[in-house]
Design an enzyme around this catalytic site. Structure first.
Site, mmCIF file in Angstrom:
data_model
loop_
_atom_site.group_PDB
_atom_site.id
_atom_site.type_symbol
_atom_site.label_atom_id
_atom_site.label_comp_id
_atom_site.label_asym_id
_atom_site.label_seq_id
_atom_site.Cartn_x
_atom_site.Cartn_y
_atom_site.Cartn_z
ATOM 1 N N HIS A 178 48.106 97.012 -44.732
ATOM 2 C CA HIS A 178 48.705 96.381 -45.898
ATOM 3 C C HIS A 178 47.744 95.460 -46.639
ATOM 4 O O HIS A 178 46.919 94.767 -46.049
ATOM 5 C CB HIS A 178 49.954 95.580 -45.491
ATOM 6 N N ASP A 179 47.823 95.490 -47.956
ATOM 7 C CA ASP A 179 47.165 94.526 -48.847
ATOM 8 C C ASP A 179 45.642 94.570 -48.837
ATOM 9 O O ASP A 179 44.994 93.625 -49.301
ATOM 10 C CB ASP A 179 47.641 93.096 -48.536
#
Length: 214
Positions: free
Chosen positions: A141-142
């Site tokens: 994620h991210d």
């Protein structure tokens, strides 16, 4: 020929790209350009018939899509030069993503990027132009991956990692969460990165240490 594509680069990575194209049945016609000495060779039953100098002619003949299928095994900008060439000619440059990959709908993937078989890309990820997310790689994620980056087979980027442009993350390498990797950096196969890398260079080992500056 509006649904035809030329793959630019006829080496081993071209096989991987071509295999994904065939499994997804993306295009009606596929051709390959490469160096003059490779004319006549076949890649997955498709004959190399053109050189890169003929890309303008192929575009004028009505082939509307092109994709850089040359691999990236070090810190060089040859892939980006080819990307800029087909962009300047006017080709449409797609994203090519394997059906077997697991890509969140909450990601941003830019044109010219390849996502290989069984790769995982989780929510909040942003991937730049002309990247390779290779077989079985995990991008958590991210993460932010800048242009012209190769994430090698089985590499793992933990959440919130930023990888600068034109970098190469080797096979099975691991980068722990929320680290920044400088542009033009090579992380060797199996390396474990546990702190920011702020200077371009070659880093190997566990924990990863610089062995050469770029």
């Amino acid at each position: 020929m509006s649904n035809s594509i030329v793959l630019v680069g006829g080496g081993g990575h071209c096989k991987v790209v071509l295999d994904v194209i065939k499994e997804n049945n993306y295009y009606d016609e596929i051709c390959i350009s490469d160096l003059k000495e490779n004319i006549g060779k076949e890649i997955l039953d498709i004959r190399i018939e053109y050189t890169d100098d003929q890309l303008d002619d192929l575009f004028k003949k009505g082939i509307s899509f092109a994709f850089v299928s040359m691999g990236k095994i070090n810190i060089n900008d040859q892939r980006m030069k080819l990307y800029k060439k087909i962009k300047n000619i006017g080709f449409n440059i797609p994203k090519i993503i394997s059906k077997s990959s697991n890509v969140s709908i909450y990601t941003e993937i830019s044109e010219g990027t390849f996502v290989g078989k069984n790769a995982v890309i989780n929510p909040g990820v942003k991937i730049g132009k002309n990247c390779i997310i290779n077989t079985g790689a995990i991008v958590e994620h991210d993460c932010i991956i800048r242009d012209n980056v190769h994430i090698g087979p089985g590499a793992v980027l933990s959440g919130g990692v930023t990888v600068g442009e034109n970098s190469f993350i080797g096979t099975g390498a691991m980068i722990t969460q929320y680290l920044n990797i400088a542009s033009n950096t090579l992380i060797g196969a199996g390396a474990v990165v546990v702190k920011d890398i702020n200077e371009p260079g070659v880093y190997v080992g566990n924990p990863a240490k610089e062995i050469r500056k770029e």
